[in-house]
Scaffold this active site. Sequence first.
Site, mmCIF file in Angstrom:
data_model
loop_
_atom_site.group_PDB
_atom_site.id
_atom_site.type_symbol
_atom_site.label_atom_id
_atom_site.label_comp_id
_atom_site.label_asym_id
_atom_site.label_seq_id
_atom_site.Cartn_x
_atom_site.Cartn_y
_atom_site.Cartn_z
ATOM 1 N N LYS A 14 102.766 137.060 -26.021
ATOM 2 C CA LYS A 14 102.752 138.317 -26.782
ATOM 3 C C LYS A 14 101.747 138.108 -27.932
ATOM 4 O O LYS A 14 102.074 138.217 -29.120
ATOM 5 C CB LYS A 14 104.171 138.594 -27.303
ATOM 6 N N ASP A 24 105.321 141.853 -21.932
ATOM 7 C CA ASP A 24 105.972 143.125 -21.573
ATOM 8 C C ASP A 24 105.303 143.731 -20.340
ATOM 9 O O ASP A 24 105.953 144.147 -19.381
ATOM 10 C CB ASP A 24 105.991 144.108 -22.758
ATOM 11 N N ASP A 50 111.581 131.307 -19.669
ATOM 12 C CA ASP A 50 113.001 131.372 -19.331
ATOM 13 C C ASP A 50 113.331 132.745 -18.749
ATOM 14 O O ASP A 50 113.973 132.870 -17.700
ATOM 15 C CB ASP A 50 113.800 131.136 -20.621
ATOM 16 N N TYR A 106 112.888 127.733 -28.521
ATOM 17 C CA TYR A 106 113.879 126.852 -27.921
ATOM 18 C C TYR A 106 113.957 125.493 -28.614
ATOM 19 O O TYR A 106 114.806 124.676 -28.276
ATOM 20 C CB TYR A 106 113.526 126.605 -26.451
#
Length: 361
Positions: free
Chosen positions: A191, A224, A248, A124
């Site tokens: 992740k 995930d 987000d 971002y």
Amino acid sequence: MAYTVTLIPGDGIGPEISEAAKRCIDATGVKINWEIEHAGVDIMEKAGTPLPDSVIASIKKNKVALKGPITTPIGTGFRSVNVAIRQILGLYACLRPAKSYVGVRSRYEKIDLVIVRENTEDLYAGIEFEHGKKETLGLIDYIEKSIHKKILPSSGISIKPISKEGTEKLVKFAFDYAVKHNRKKVTAVTKANIMKFTDGYFYAIAREVAKAYPKIEYEERLIDNMCMQLVQKPELYDVLALPNLYGDIISDLCAGLIGGLGIAPGANIGEGMAVFEAVHGSAPKYKGKNVVNPTAMILSGVLMLDYLGEKAAAQKLESAVAAVIAEGKDVTYDMKPHRDDPSAVGTSQMADAIIAKVKNA
Ligand code: NAD
């Protein structure tokens, strides 16, 4: 004591929900001088920018702002005003509680999660290299020469910075919030198995920060897996600390768990400064129709009162919102069993019902 708070009505549905929230906050009896500052597409033509300097100056002076949603104009060259405000003011933590209220139609009950999203770094940060540009080709060449990784020359590239300082502040905020609000656990989500130097770094820093909070449990989940876990067993989780992009996405997932964007509040918090705003956007198609749900914006006002230390007023306003939703009578169309239910009330009428409860509390 009277507070001076910057009020940014925003655009689209912003002005109507901001007005509703302002009236509800005033009804609690907390004295606030509202300093109105305009930002967004409606002021762009007049001011030549969607974010006039006076908006930032006002927030810097008053330290607290309540902000309506602002449209990100597509194809005008302006990046998001919302992201700009967070970056200019260093509002590094985005706080988004996701809590079930009785009476809201949802597949889930008793959700009580708090998302703490990093707000200034990660993908971002807006550090982007357009495909085909000289700098982009230069970067591709540099990457190949320095770390021997091949990128197709036709690629566009976005950079994902994760810093020690940014992560430390964010995770510390999540733990401090947990302590202050009697929470039991902080889960860091990334992740890290794939992005070792950014997400792996985030975990390493989070583990160090966690050592200073022995009474709060600390755990890690991959993003995930977290998505599946939140859908299957949300009750296992408490406070979630995440880098910007994952935060987000998880914020919207959690808004879905509690029954939608219309009731999801938020806050952007930095060093001694905070901007409170709903998670949802400016929903331009509903502009000026007095139909949308003011709850997310009013609950953002509850977070603001809590931040100001006005705990009793915050509690009173939240209870009034909860009572009106539980009754299910004076609520907007999105909270009725059918979207075209003729008994749905308008934005300002729902605010009136909440104000009546506040006054009778
Ligand atoms: P949105 O949240 O504005 O609207 C999506 C849909 O959600 C709406 O069509 C509506 O059906 C529903 N919705 C949203 N708020 C609601 C409310 N209070 N009551 C009832 N229903 C509501 O998302 P979008 O359409 O993707 O974005 C519109 C604009 O808002 C874009 O320009 C986007 O960049 C901007 N945006 C701003 C912010 C912000 O100001 N912080 C946040 C998100 C999006």
